[in-house]
Design an enzyme around this catalytic site. Structure first.
Site, PDB file in Angstrom:
ATOM      1  CE1 TYR A  73       0.324   8.404  -6.520  1.00 14.63           C
ATOM      2  CE2 TYR A  73      -1.177   8.853  -8.154  1.00 14.63           C
ATOM      3  CZ  TYR A  73      -0.670   8.326  -6.684  1.00 14.63           C
ATOM      4  OH  TYR A  73      -1.760   7.691  -5.765  1.00 14.63           O
TER       5      TYR A  73
ATOM      6  CG  ASN B 166      -1.624   1.375   1.515  1.00 12.05           C
ATOM      7  OD1 ASN B 166      -2.524   1.671   0.809  1.00 12.05           O
ATOM      8  ND2 ASN B 166      -0.972   1.960   2.299  1.00 12.05           N
TER       9      ASN B 166
END
Lengths: 251, 253
Positions: free
Chosen positions: A148, A84
């Site tokens: 990103y 995560n």
């Protein structure tokens, strides 16, 4: 809820947000969880759940080995790995320095590959499950967040890649693609009118998601309920990816 | 697992089939009330026997009056539905698209596509009245990629996915979620009817080919499709709508 009774999980980026909600969900369903995070605060989050923690930078070269060593103090095999940990702060290409691009890709993508590789010999096979964190921004083009978005697209491809490689040994690999979620990481974005117009107004369910809703999806994919599901990037996005959407009263 | 469906009412079309039955059992097990719809009264009775308290409505999914009658039964018996599962479907002819007979094409689309549309048309108004609900349409991996062997089935299941997306977007403001599951090859009578069209080596070759395209090296079970369906129906998926979720052992990856 006992889907994870007797199971051991590792959750990275677990100090807050989606990671903390995931750890809490897995613990509530019976798991032992090692919470890993860059922030020392992870010790508090873990203590509140009665679980062990480890503070480190997942992009360190020895992060995988250190996570493994910490996990093996508590378990023989790791049943669930939730990759995560990630970071925002990306920008448009012309404002992306070498350092920024390398850091964003390292934390969001390369560290996930490295940690998965290092934990692999100790992941339960058959029966284990890996869940990665992709993003809606790794599926649609998202202006202004180049490194990103590219890293998150890489996470999606890594998921498919590993699903095929690991399926024969009974190890499943999936990802969720969160949409707009209310966390500390996104708090600043929510104040930006352009972000709201582009991503919040265009979410058909008409609200941001909560970390607990992402955690519930991760728990499903990690559990035996999803025993025939592998190689999937599951959107948890309030319908964002299903259409090009504006609310009925927008125009 | 706690009872995810206590106080909820679900309608399941194709409830006499393997997947519909597995979903029905799961909902009953977790406290939900059921309206079961199928063409076959015998198959319907078998499913109902596994689901205490279920109400059955025999009928033809391609006939608006029949589906509407099921909706009326749901309204009268339980005050409307909270959950809808459109599992009625057939696999249709196995031949190249240009060799499909017109009547087979029309029948397949009437059951697989018009059936889903009639189900939405009859039951979404009940969920809209409650300003909450979740619907799952059964598509297929064949709805996401082409199939040289089952082109009509593939086209129909692709249509189901696109119908799902449109329903999801239209009803999101009413807090009604709509998603698909896309099973790969599942151990079921439908799968057997598909491979049993062939004999001997041809059958073996088909089985081998089907297994080879599933990276997990096995076929799925009706229960595995049911668990994915139950997840999408449940509040655990409260931020997921407009999604076609593969349950396919990695086939589409």
């Amino acid at each position: 809820m006992t889907r994870f009774e007797g199971k051991f999980a590792v959750v990275t980026g677990a100090a807050g947000g989606i990671g903390a909600a995931t750890a809490a969900r897995l613990v509530a369903e019976g798991a032992r969880v090692l919470l890993v995070d860059l922030q020392d605060k992870v010790a508090e989050t873990a203590a509140a759940l009665g679980q062990p923690s480890l503070a480190l930078d997942i992009s360190d070269a020895d992060a995988g080995q250190r996570i493994l060593a910490a996990a093996l103090e508590h378990t023989q095999t790791i049943d669930v790995l939730v990759n995560n940990a990630g970071m925002g702060g990306s920008g448009p290409l012309e404002k992306s320095s070498d350092e920024l691009m390398a850091r964003i890709i390292d934390v969001n993508l390369t560290a996930t590959m490295r940690i998965t590789r290092d934990l692999l010999p100790h992941l339960t096979q058959p029966g284990g499950s890996i869940v990665n964190l992709a993003s809606i921004f790794g599926i649609l083009g998202a202006s202004g967040t180049t490194a990103y978005a590219v890293a998150k697209a890489g996470v999606g491809q890594l998921t498919r890649q590993l699903a095929g490689d690991f399926a024969p040994r009974g190890l499943r690999v999936n990802a969720i693609a969160p949409g707009v979620v209310q966390t500390d990481m996104t708090a600043d974005y929510f104040k930006d009118p352009r972000y709201r117009a582009l991503h919040m107004d265009t979410t058909p369910l008409g609200r941001p998601g909560q970390p607990e809703e992402q955690a519930a999806a991760i728990a499903f994919l990690a559990s035996d309920d999803a025993s025939f599901i592998t190689g999937v990037v599951l959107p948890v996005d309030g319908g964002y990816l299903a259409v090009r959407y504006l609310p009925p009263d927008a125009v | 697992m706690p009872d995810r469906f206590t106080g909820k009412t679900a309608v399941i079309t194709g409830a006499g089939g393997a997947l519909g039955r597995a979903v029905a059992e799961g909902i009953a097990r977790e406290g939900g009330q059921l309206v079961l719809f199928d063409l076959s009264e015998d198959a319907l009775a078998e499913t109902a026997a596994l689901c205490p308290g279920a109400v059955t409505v025999p009928g033809d999914i391609t006939q608006a009056a029949d589906v509407q009658r099921a909706a009326q039964v749901a309204q009268d018996s339980f005050g409307g539905v909270d959950l809808v599962v459109a599992a009625a479907g057939i696999i249709g002819p196995s031949c190249s698209a240009i060799d499909v007979e017109e009547e087979d094409w029309d029948r397949l689309f009437a059951i697989n596509v018009k059936g889903c549309w009639l189900t939405a048309k009859s039951f979404i108004p009940q969920m809209r009245a409650k300003r909450a609900g979740s619907m799952v349409l059964l598509s297929s991996t064949a709805g996401m990629i082409g199939s040289p062997f089952l082109p009509a089935y593939s086209a129909s299941k692709g249509a189901v996915v696109q119908l799902m997306r449109s329903l999801a977007i239209a009803h999101a403001p009413e807090a009604i979620r709509v998603n698909c599951v896309c099973p790969g090859t599942i151990e079921s009578p439908m799968h057997r009817s598909n491979v049993d069209r062939f004999e001997g080596e041809a059958r073996e070759a088909l089985m081998k080919r089907l297994l080879a395209v599933h990276p997990m090296g096995r076929f799925g079970t009706p229960n595995e499709v049911a668990e994915a369906t139950l997840y999408l129906l449940s509040d655990a998926a409260s931020f997921t709508t407009g999604v076609a979720l593969p349950v396919d052992g990695g086939r589409l990856a």
